[in-house]
Design an enzyme around this catalytic site. Structure first.
Site, PDB file in Angstrom:
ATOM      1  N   CYS A  86       0.844  -1.201   0.000  1.00 37.05           N
ATOM      2  CA  CYS A  86       0.000   0.000   0.000  1.00 37.05           C
ATOM      3  C   CYS A  86       0.881   1.254   0.000  1.00 37.05           C
ATOM      4  O   CYS A  86       1.538   1.545  -0.983  1.00 37.05           O
ATOM      5  CB  CYS A  86      -0.963  -0.054   1.189  1.00 37.05           C
ATOM      6  SG  CYS A  86      -2.361   1.051   1.026  1.00 37.05           S
ATOM      7  N   HIS A 203      -3.657  -5.652   0.990  1.00 37.14           N
ATOM      8  CA  HIS A 203      -2.999  -5.876   2.283  1.00 37.14           C
ATOM      9  C   HIS A 203      -2.963  -7.362   2.641  1.00 37.14           C
ATOM     10  O   HIS A 203      -3.897  -7.847   3.277  1.00 37.14           O
ATOM     11  CB  HIS A 203      -3.755  -5.130   3.381  1.00 37.14           C
ATOM     12  CG  HIS A 203      -3.548  -3.661   3.365  1.00 37.14           C
ATOM     13  ND1 HIS A 203      -2.537  -3.033   4.033  1.00 37.14           N
ATOM     14  CD2 HIS A 203      -4.257  -2.672   2.759  1.00 37.14           C
ATOM     15  CE1 HIS A 203      -2.606  -1.719   3.846  1.00 37.14           C
ATOM     16  NE2 HIS A 203      -3.643  -1.474   3.074  1.00 37.14           N
ATOM     17  N   GLU A 205      -1.326  -8.702   4.973  1.00 41.00           N
ATOM     18  CA  GLU A 205      -1.260  -8.891   6.433  1.00 41.00           C
ATOM     19  C   GLU A 205      -2.659  -8.860   7.066  1.00 41.00           C
ATOM     20  O   GLU A 205      -2.825  -9.248   8.208  1.00 41.00           O
ATOM     21  CB  GLU A 205      -0.342  -7.834   7.073  1.00 41.00           C
ATOM     22  CG  GLU A 205      -0.940  -6.457   7.292  1.00 41.00           C
ATOM     23  CD  GLU A 205      -0.987  -5.578   6.036  1.00 41.00           C
ATOM     24  OE1 GLU A 205      -0.774  -6.107   4.923  1.00 41.00           O
ATOM     25  OE2 GLU A 205      -1.262  -4.379   6.159  1.00 41.00           O
TER      26      GLU A 205
END
Lengths: 225, 737, 79
Positions: A86, A203, A205
């Site tokens: 990002c 993302h 994560e």
């Protein structure tokens, strides 16, 4: 494998990455403050999401000049892994480690939701555990994810298999509706020519644990190990 | 700045002080105040800071309980969640600034509530926003909606704190007064709560954060003759939020709190330096000396009046142990934020302010901060209420096509899908969001434990307009039901009480009734109110908003493996209704949207049944029986069932429902009887769920089956889900994109 | 006719972006910079019209849309 997670003022996914690296992957992770100049022997540097310097002026523009970035560039030149998520992707383009630029979403709004992604190339250090053409689900959350690059550069990216992920419909089709931000040829993530520096808007994560009902992101991290 | 200038009655009036209040001030000072002191008192005794019209009623609220570590009176409330952890939360309004400049107004509202939370030593981990706008067709609404939503995202997103839910509703009564109520919750160690007390004589008072400018200085004084310079330069400016500095301030404060040098800390919010210094001194029973020359400034030529009353954002006032200033300096340098020692704590109970060596303020703390005026304002109900209660549901014409009614309701702005709003908020950062926005309550995990935190905010202001007492009770009941429907135990409440002008007896009556209703309901649910905020004067041209006591409730999920979400899981599952369908159309969304009426008496609330329904639901979830649970509220059973069918991320899944209640079909489908939850369970678990409900004393009925691509109810409703989904999801983008 | 419009924050309004950029310039060694304020530059192409009329219209556009007059001021040039 030791991960270094760079913390710029305004980074806000650093703790999330740290959590996944240590608690989910069971690897070592250190936080690297942006004013530092050493990577403390890390094998992989993560530039996490967030709003480094509040995205003032241009996303990633000011972070690209942080002292730590000199070390990150050296690490990349020596073939070390660099992973920008990002805002990290935005910083990598501003720092010249990846080609192109991330512009404002065509909707002119922040978009936070799940998107589906097609694995365009699985011949990289970041996607090797996926099948080519596999459809993944990952969250995005950004204002500026609209990837653009000059025509000549785009051809190069395509020819050298540098396009990792593309926004697609759940069935894998590349449709206009499935492109959330207006990215050129629906690009969601790329690698550099050498294949050791990756930037992506989604993302991983945020989808690495069973509690979220989706572990596609974990596979991405595991590809790097 | 001329401190000798006489204080004229005009200046007093422009500062919003009554003649009696001015008299009271002179008596406590033993002399007449100068202009700076008058400015200070005008904010300290403002409704916003002193709660002078509401305090007398707020005393009725239950505020303590075995888990409450900090009740009202501090920057936010704190509640124990076990494992040595606690949550800290509060809700606050930023209504008026958001109407003037929606983006910055909403953004600074979020900034303010975040500071209230991390001031207490907690790391904020989720935000909610309860928003009320005027009619979507009103010329200002679109601009306000877009600005407010962008502003909330524009502040919360960079901060990296997820905005996980809230409400968005529309009504003509908010055309001239929108409501922006921002809620934040943070996590902290139960034994590491920081408070805003300026203790320890001689300890330094330290200012950290942004520089001070003339932002938001108390508008009323600007018209006065107290100032000489050009009006343009003196004009109050709208506060501009800076999430970047706030983020650095947050990290710096938490780093500071990890050490042991901090004695007290308080956010500089409304009337910045004034409120923080007086309140901190008051809490400790101490005094303070401030030297304004040391205050970091952004602008030239600021007067002591400007500096004391500035509402510049992203600033904190600290008291630290004497001799440990350098530790604060090191951390502030690391994060590139300003830091200055601006004064010290005294034991004389006075706040003294110096400017260029001259004393410009010398006031006793207690009479100004602790002993502000208190009013018991006259209250009486509006006579039109009796007439509004006259309503015979049986006389209402029955619409011919109930499918059409359902389509209309699902695409009405109040019931339509709000994803257009929450997609503009980062609701997943921090990787704790287990249940995302759109469900009855959002659920956040508490890392390192099995526990989760459930969050919801609720208020049906049309209900509160028709009956503020019962309306407020129903708001608390609905909030608790939302928590229970996801498997959480209702824990505690914060509120944001938005009302019109308290000097009007009918508004004061609404307030008094709503507070009494909330108090009663919170006692029944054992959910103390640990923090909150009152916003009066939400009115334009003598017309007030509907009374809107927003309730934000926090619930504790004991085990994240045992939670429920509202959407259907598998075809073939059996649908059950906990609670009872009743003829309740008064004040309903259906009555307003379809018949254009705001009338009637509110749904009856049988507290015993409500508690039983919620208990049964929670037990069903904890025992792993319940596969989905959804609270039934605005729009009634048909809307609830439609939502269960449409919310599913893995694709639409319908239901066929057969109801045997002897009610008119519109009341059966769209009536808003309280205390109902729709469940789905596997066919093999039906008996067990029915047994659980019966044991708990909750009415229960098997009403249908999950499956198919349409929603079918008796022979009154049969709609294709794809059409319904389209109507439901495109309504808001069509209005506001 | 071409209108060149400059929208800037009013005097006294906090400009966090300007401050952050200022800070970054200083850390890159540009010590000469004493303040940074950031605004917007807008170009509008207008059809054939009287200068007076254009001034009136552009003012109206600034008031209504281009500037947020609560916090921003504007000025423009017509060519």
């Amino acid at each position: 494998m030791k991960f270094g997670i760079v913390v710029f003022p305004g980074s806000n996914c650093d703790a999330d990455c740290h959590h996944v690296v240590t608690h989910v992957l069971g690897c070592e992770a250190v936080a690297l403050w942006h004013k530092e100049t050493s990577l403390q022997g890390c094998d992989c540097v993560i530039l996490p999401g967030g709003y480094s310097h509040a995205d003032y002026l241009r996303c990633g523009a000011m972070a690209a000049f942080s002292p730590i970035m000199t070390a990150v560039k050296g690490h990349a030149a020596a073939g070390g892994l660099v992973f920008g998520i990002c805002n990290g992707f935005q910083i990598l383009t501003e720092a010249g480690l990846l080609p192109g630029v991330l512009m404002r979403n065509t909707s002119i709004r922040h978009i936070c939701r799940d998107v589906t992604l097609r694995v365009n190339s699985n011949q990289t250090r970041f996607t090797r555990l996926f099948r080519a053409g596999e459809v993944l689900t990952m969250p995005i959350a950004h204002n500026e994810g609209n990837y653009f690059v000059e025509r000549r550069q785009l051809v190069k990216l395509e020819e050298q298999g540098q396009i990792l992920l593309r926004y697609c419909a759940p069935d894998g089709e590349l449709t206009e509706d499935a492109n959330p931000n207006g990215s050129l040829v629906a690009i969601a993530g790329i690698v550099n020519e050498q294949g050791n520096v990756c930037g992506m808007m989604p993302h991983p994560e945020r989808c690495s644990e069973a509690i979220f009902g989706n572990r596609d992101g974990k596979k991405m991290f595991e590809s790097m190990l | 700045m001329n401190l000798e200038a006489p204080i004229t009655p005009d200046i007093i009036r422009d500062h919003g002080l009554s003649a009696e209040e001015y008299q009271r001030l002179c008596e406590s000072l033993g002399r007449t105040p100068n202009i700076v002191e008058l400015g200070i008192v005008s904010v300290m005794w403002s409704e916003h800071c002193s709660y002078k019209s509401s305090r007398i009623h707020l005393r009725e609220l239950p505020t303590s309980g075995p888990r409450v570590l900090q009740g009202p009176g501090e920057n936010a409330g704190v509640v124990d969640i076990g494992d040595g952890l606690a949550v800290c939360f509060k809700m606050e309004s930023h209504n008026h600034p958001s109407f003037i400049e929606p983006y910055q107004g909403a953004a600074t509202g979020v900034g303010g509530i975040l500071r209230d939370i991390f001031t207490m030593g907690a790391r904020p981990f989720a935000c909610l926003n309860s928003l009320r706008f005027g009619n979507p067709q009103h010329p200002k609404t679109k601009h306000l909606v877009r600005g407010v939503v962008a502003g909330i995202g524009g502040y919360g997103n960079p901060m990296g704190i997820p905005t996980v839910g809230g409400e968005v509703a529309f009504d003509d009564c908010y055309n001239g007064n929108i409501l922006v109520n921002a809620f934040t919750i943070g996590l902290l160690r139960a034994d590491r709560i920081f408070r805003g007390a300026a203790a320890g004589k001689g300890n330094p008072v330290i200012y950290i954060g942004s520089k001070t400018g003339r932002d938001g200085i108390h508008g009323a004084t600007m018209a006065s003759d107290a100032f000489d310079a050009t009006i343009e330069e003196r004009r109050p400016t709208v506060q501009v939020g800076d999430p970047f500095t706030e983020k650095k301030l947050l990290e710096a404060c938490l780093e500071l709190m990890a050490g042991d040098c901090l004695v007290g800390i308080q956010d500089m919010g409304a009337a910045g330096l004034t409120c923080s210094s007086f309140e901190m001194a008051d809490r400790a029973g101490m005094g303070m000396v401030l030297d304004l020359d040391r205050v970091p400034r952004r602008e030239e030529g600021m007067t002591p009046y400007d500096v004391m009353l500035s509402e510049s954002q992203e600033r904190m006032l600290l008291v630290v142990q004497s001799g440990r200033e350098a530790e604060v300096r090191t951390i502030c340098d690391k994060w590139d934020i300003d830091m200055a020692v601006v004064g010290y704590v005294t034991d004389d109970g006075r706040v003294r302010v110096l400017d260029k060596g001259e004393t410009v303020v010398d006031m006793p703390v207690a009479p100004i901060a602790g002993d502000a005026p208190l009013y018991n304002r006259p209250a009486s109900p509006s006579p039109e209420l009796t007439q509004l209660h006259q309503f015979d549901p049986q006389a209402l014409p029955l619409p011919r096509d109930l499918n059409d009614v359902l389509m209309k309701l699902m695409s009405s702005p109040n019931l339509a899908c709000k994803s257009w709003v929450w997609e503009q908020y980062d609701h997943m950062v921090m990787t704790n969001t287990v249940v995302r926005p759109g469900a009855d309550a959002a659920i956040l995990r508490v890392k390192g434990t099995k526990k989760g935190i459930a969050l919801t905010s609720d208020c049906n202001s049309r209900f509160c307009f028709l009956d503020p007492y019962l309306g407020a009770m129903l708001a608390v009941a609905e909030a608790a039901r939302n928590i229970s429907a996801c498997g959480g135990e209702p824990l505690a409440v914060t509120d944001c009480l938005n009302f019109g002008n308290p000097e009007r007896p009918e508004v004061m009556w609404q307030f008094q009734q709503a507070v009494a209703g909330m108090a009663e309901a919170c006692r029944q649910f054992h959910t103390p109110i640990v923090s909150g905020n009152v916003s009066f004067y939400n009115e334009t041209d003598g017309v007030g908003i509907y009374p809107t006591p927003t309730i934000a409730m926090v619930g504790l999920v004991p085990d994240l493996d045992r939670i429920a979400t509202p959407w259907w899981k598998d075809a073939g599952d059996v649908i059950l209704l906990l609670g009872r369908n009743e003829l309740e159309l008064g004040g309903s969304e259906y009555l307003k949207q379809i018949h254009g009426q705001v009338k009637g008496t509110l749904p009856h609330l049988n507290m015993e049944r409500e508690l039983a329904v919620q208990r049964a639901c929670r037990i069903g979830i904890t025992r792993g029986v319940v596969k989905s649970a959804h609270d039934c509220s605005e729009g009634g059973l048909a809307v609830t069932l439609a939502e269960c069918s449409l919310m599913r991320r893995q694709g639409l899944l319908g239901a066929t429902v057969e109801l045997s209640d002897d009610l008119r079909p519109d009341a059966l489908f769209f009536g808003e009887a309280a205390s109902r939850i729709v469940l789905s369970v596997a066919p093999a678990s039906v008996d067990l769920m029915v047994t659980i409900a019966k044991e708990e004393g909750a009415p229960v009925a098997v009403i249908g089956k999950v499956g198919g691509r349409s929603l079918v109810m008796n022979n009154g409703i049969q709609v294709d889900l794809a059409d319904l989904h389209d109507a439901w999801t495109t309504a808001l983008p069509k209005l506001f994109s | 006719m071409l209108a060149k419009i400059y929208v800037t924050l009013k005097k006294g309004v906090h400009d966090p972006q300007g401050e952050a950029v200022h800070h970054a310039l200083l850390s890159l060694g540009f010590r000469q910079v004493s303040d940074v304020r950031i605004g917007k530059y807008i170009e509008l192409k207008l059809g054939e019209m009287e200068r007076n009329e254009a001034e009136k219209k552009v003012t109206e556009m600034c008031q209504k849309l281009l500037a947020n007059t609560v916090i921003e001021g504007y000025r423009f040039e017509l060519e």
